[in-house]
Design an enzyme around this catalytic site. Structure first.
Site, PDB file in Angstrom:
ATOM      1  CG  HIS B 303      -2.152   0.762   1.065  1.00 37.00           C
ATOM      2  ND1 HIS B 303      -2.172   2.092   0.729  1.00 37.00           N
ATOM      3  CD2 HIS B 303      -3.442   0.378   1.164  1.00 37.00           C
ATOM      4  CE1 HIS B 303      -3.420   2.496   0.619  1.00 37.00           C
ATOM      5  NE2 HIS B 303      -4.216   1.475   0.891  1.00 37.00           N
ATOM      6  CG  HIS B 387       0.441 -19.807 -16.929  1.00 34.32           C
ATOM      7  ND1 HIS B 387       0.508 -19.963 -18.294  1.00 34.32           N
ATOM      8  CD2 HIS B 387       0.448 -21.051 -16.406  1.00 34.32           C
ATOM      9  CE1 HIS B 387       0.552 -21.253 -18.574  1.00 34.32           C
ATOM     10  NE2 HIS B 387       0.519 -21.931 -17.456  1.00 34.32           N
ATOM     11  CG  ASN B 424     -10.635  -2.003 -16.038  1.00 37.21           C
ATOM     12  OD1 ASN B 424     -10.813  -2.911 -15.237  1.00 37.21           O
ATOM     13  ND2 ASN B 424      -9.991  -0.895 -15.733  1.00 37.21           N
TER      14      ASN B 424
END
Lengths: 450, 496
Positions: B303, B387, B424
């Protein structure tokens, strides 16, 4: 539009898109005939007792509509000008505009009490703007009545197609909703003239078109009335005129009847001693290489039938019906190609088509929808939703000025029954509704204010 | 950023040197073990069997010693097994596929934009430029309320969208996993911008008649990375509650948040955000071990909110006309880059093989002691993961990460194709990307997947999954009808 506030209240507008993206960026050019019809608009209204659109926003019927629209890329596209300055449709999937409206009365009450002008509120009447790239040429208006009835109004510019195309588009939608195969799949290749020479000069159609080009009509306030003639009455009438016209079709009979009565109503003409009737006939199946019914575009021809005053005065119904019949059955495909050729000759510099003029009118025009009866079934009443046929189908043509317009259409009742929609200047319509010869046939009158 | 080694890094010789180095460092323990074992074997053979027997007899064991040592061994073993964190398995997940009536082709979007913003042609032009370069395709979807002219974002419409998306995803999940609603012990719903009362989790409990002692949570306001925050919360709860199932629902409800003004910075989300949602079943039950698709290995949360610029870079506020929208600042990409660096500094030591860590450490020491001008070494994450699922926040985000992590086009294909097909979809986009990789048949047993999400705040969260079993392609997923068309080439600018 009357002084009273319309009872149709449009409350929302949205856009309905097709379900699959169209193959990239095609531009679908409009034909010469399409351009020539550009002055008019077409509107079809289907009335159902019970609306097939339930919750609307998430109703699966809308998914079906999206699927059907995927098969008609020109319907969801937008008009654009091509290099020569002519109209073409850019197939960019922008979608069709859907409007939702509420009517404060029940369907039955509407059919009894609304008049032809008020019926116009059930579809969208919008003029094409100067720059139509964000304007949807196809609009669907869903009008919900009290008690569950619905009137589904489709409208589009006459450039995109004729009444047949619009009706068959709706039929494809109803068939897809029931998971059936589409009876008349869309076909977008315009007819190509065969390799024969056509003489333009002597053709009846082209000289008629020349005359149309010149005439200007003052616009008068028109009103519409709808007459429904039952199968038995038409059968009886046809048997009455059997000796004069053995092969008459209901169209021949009704066109002749209304022509005679309208001429009578209008009174004697001062400048001209001939009475003319313009006949609009669909040409899809009359071409040597017939176009499929599903051809999406304009495939109609206007031709003129003239009678001089004396003949009209003393003619009987049978004789006039015979004349109409001979005229219609005598129409050859040369007429159609000659019209197209003439339109080609009207092109301006650089290949731009001439601006459109009124094709419906100025004479009294009669449109035949006999081709919409296939087998014994009227195609116009075959679009079922949840096994319910439409209660009534109305057709309107926008900007059809002139002396008047009549549309002879199939009725819900199969066989020889017909629905006739007559548009005349206001006083004449009122007089026609009281005409004894017509009332003698005991028509059911719809959509006219009493 | 280039490696510290000289320019001829492309040469074949150097490639073999690199490979040799990696093999040496990654398997150092085994390589050291082999000579030791050989030495012992030689010694044993040399001593012969009699000598070994004598050696054994010389060790005097009495009963107390034996008992104590065995108790000690058992005690240590018990403490070890009890304190090991429970494995959290992802049994299965389901992504929502919107109906075709919600599709928004470019032409429709631009047309609506022109009709609604008719007094602001500059804003319309701006939206068109964004849409051209966005990387979205013609099949992304917006909720029904947005198809109206003008849009009708009522609370009822928002609830309608929430019900549609969440219930469809849940129904699909329950069907795929055979889970009974009564067996759900933990429910976490995350939806950043729509937070009605009662909450969306209460809506689910009402619809599916879940148990009265369910532990339900509703996370709102946490942005596009809230999906991984929910997974982290579920993992922590599953450590405390044995033998439990946790359902996580990630979605974003577009209806109430469609910006209706004309401030440019706030029009950007309208062009990119689309309808979508996912429901995930996590479990720590033993019996799910064999049928689970993935095992959760790590979740790392970073954060950067302590920095003012990072805090303000995605900010919901009112424009001059009082219309509420989300304003994206211009240094979004720079801040995202910083957050990513923070995150990979933490996750690197957890996942990278020893060879990369050693190189990174040596470069770090070298920069501190010898020459600060040495370029920092970017570890090769392609050795740690097979991946990558990068949140499909926008084309710029994917481009930036591809550059920073030096990923190939195939690694970011899932992200780009999800952006193209679904737009999105905020917190659920990671699950559409996972679904893409599975449907392409690329997910094999033992493969490691790295999911990275960015969100307002500014946060960068990562999750690492290990594939439990090779996953077969199915037909009940959102890609089933179009997977054969993908991958598509997405042009830099689509001509509108």
């Amino acid at each position: 539009m009357g002084d009273q506030k319309s009872r149709v209240n449009v409350h929302s507008v949205l856009t309905q898109v097709s379900s699959r993206p169209s193959a990239s960026d095609e531009t679908y050019p409009l034909t010469r005939l399409d351009h020539a019809m550009g002055h008019h608009t077409i509107h079809v209204i289907f009335y159902y007792e019970k609306s097939p659109f339930g919750s609307f926003d998430m109703d699966p019927i809308r998914v079906t509509l999206s699927e059907v629209l995927s098969s008609y890329p020109p319907v969801t596209g937008r008009l654009t000008r091509d290099d020569a300055g002519n109209w073409a449709v850019k197939c960019n999937d922008a979608g069709v505009r859907v409007l939702r409206a509420r009517v404060g009365i029940t369907l039955d009450e509407w059919l009894r009490s609304a008049d032809g002008n008020e019926e116009r509120d059930l579809t969208v009447w919008e003029d094409m703007p100067e720059v139509p790239n964000t304007w949807s040429p196809f609009r669907i208006q869903l009008n919900d009545f009290e008690g569950g009835g619905v009137a589904i109004g489709l409208s589009c510019t006459h450039m995109h197609g004729d009444l047949t195309s619009l009706i068959l588009l709706f039929k494809a939608f109803s068939e897809a909703h029931h998971g059936q195969a589409i009876t008349f799949p869309p076909f977008f290749k315009p007819p190509a003239p065969p390799d024969r020479k056509f003489s333009v000069n002597n053709s009846k159609s082209t000289s008629y078109l020349e005359a149309k080009l010149q005439k200007q009509t003052p616009s008068v306030k028109m009103s519409t009335a709808t007459f429904k003639f039952s199968d038995s009455v038409v059968k009886q009438c046809l048997s009455e005129i059997h000796d004069k016209c053995p092969d008459a079709s209901p169209f021949d009979l009704l066109a002749a009847l209304f022509w005679i009565r309208v001429v009578h109503l209008k009174g004697p003409k001062h400048d001209d001693h001939t009475h003319s009737l313009s006949l609009c006939v669909d040409f899809r199946r009359l071409l040597q290489e017939p176009l499929p019914y599903g051809y999406f575009g304009n495939a109609l021809n206007f031709s003129l039938l003239s009678l001089n005053e004396e003949e009209m005065d003393c003619s009987m119904l049978g004789r006039v019906a015979e004349l109409v019949h001979c005229h219609v059955s005598g129409l050859k495909e040369e007429e159609f190609w000659a019209t197209l050729h003439w339109l080609d000759l009207q092109k301006e510099e650089g290949g731009k088509y001439a601006p459109p003029f009124a094709m419906y009118g100025p004479e009294f025009t009669c449109v035949s929808m006999e081709h919409m009866i296939i087998g014994d079934q009227p195609v116009m009443y075959s679009m079922n939703f949840d096994s319910a046929k439409p209660v009534h189908v109305s057709c309107h043509v926008g900007n059809a000025e002139g002396e008047g317009l009549i549309l002879v259409m199939p009725s819900a009742e199969a066989g020889l029954a017909r629905t006739v929609m007559v548009t005349l200047p206001e006083e004449e319509t009122a007089k026609l509704c009281e005409d004894q010869s017509i009332l003698h046939l005991k028509p059911t009158m719809l959509l006219r204010s009493i | 950023m280039p490696q510290i080694l000289p320019d001829f890094s492309n040469s074949v010789k150097l490639k073999y040197v690199k490979l040799g180095y990696q093999y040496l460092v990654n398997h150092i323990l085994y390589l050291l073990l082999v000579p030791i074992m050989v030495a012992i074997l030689i010694e044993v053979l040399r001593l012969g069997p009699y000598e070994i027997l004598n050696l054994w007899k010389s060790l005097h064991f009495d009963l107390v010693q034996i008992l104590c040592s065995s108790f000690l061994i058992i005690f240590i073993a018990t403490v070890y097994f009890m304190s090991k964190p429970r494995h959290v398995y992802l049994v299965d997940y389901a992504c929502y596929k919107p109906p075709v009536t919600c599709r928004v082709p470019f032409a429709t979007f631009m047309e609506h934009s022109r009709l609604i913003l008719k007094n602001n042609p500059k804003s319309v032009e701006f939206q068109m430029r964004i849409l051209e370069r966005s990387g979205l395709g013609e099949e992304t979807c917006l909720p029904p309320a947005i198809h109206y002219i003008p849009p009708t974002p009522t609370m009822e419409a928002a609830r309608g969208e929430a019900e549609l998306v969440i219930f469809s995803a849940m129904d699909s999940l329950l069907q795929k996993t055979g889970l009974k609603p009564k067996d759900i012990d933990i429910l976490i719903v995350n939806c950043s911008l729509f937070s009605p009362t009662p909450s969306l989790s209460a809506m689910l409990i009402n619809q599916y008649k879940l148990r009265s002692n369910i532990k339900s949570f509703n996370l709102s306001g946490m942005g596009c990375s809230a999906g991984l925050i929910s997974i982290d919360l579920a993992r922590d709860l599953l450590q405390v509650h044995p033998n439990s199932n946790a359902v996580v629902v990630s979605t974003e409800i577009i209806t109430p948040n469609y910006y209706q003004g004309n401030e440019r910075a706030m029009l950007l989300p309208n062009c990119l955000f689309r309808m979508g949602g996912a429901a995930i079943l996590l479990s720590n039950r033993r019996r799910n071990r064999s049928r689970a698709k993935y095992r959760l290995v790590h979740v790392v949360r970073t954060h950067k909110g302590a920095d003012d610029k990072a805090y303000r870079c995605v900010f919901e506020e009112e424009d001059k006309e009082g219309k509420v929208g989300i304003s994206l600042s211009k240094d979004l990409m720079a801040i995202a880059g910083e957050a990513l660096k923070s995150n990979i500094t933490t996750i690197g030591p957890l996942v990278l093989p020893a060879s990369e860590q050693l190189l990174f450490l040596m470069t770090l020491i070298g920069r501190k002691i010898f020459n600060p001008k040495w370029k920092p070494y970017i570890p090769d994450f392609k050795q740690a993961f097979e991946h990558f699922c990068i949140h499909a926040g926008g084309r710029a985000v994917i481009d930036e990460l591809q550059k920073n992590l030096q990923l190939s086009a195939e690694h970011v294909e899932a992200s780009r194709m999800t952006l193209h097909r679904f737009g999105n979809t905020s917190s659920s986009s990671l699950w559409y990307e996972m679904s893409y990789i599975e449907e392409k048949g690329r997910m094999k047993k033992g493969d490691r997947v790295w999911q990275i999400a960015f969100g307002s705040g500014f946060k960068c969260n990562s999750a690492v999954w290990k594939c439990n079993k090779t996953i077969k392609t199915t037909t009940d997923n959102p890609w089933s009808d179009c997977i054969d068309r993908y991958p598509v080439h997405i042009p830099e600018i689509v001509k509108l």
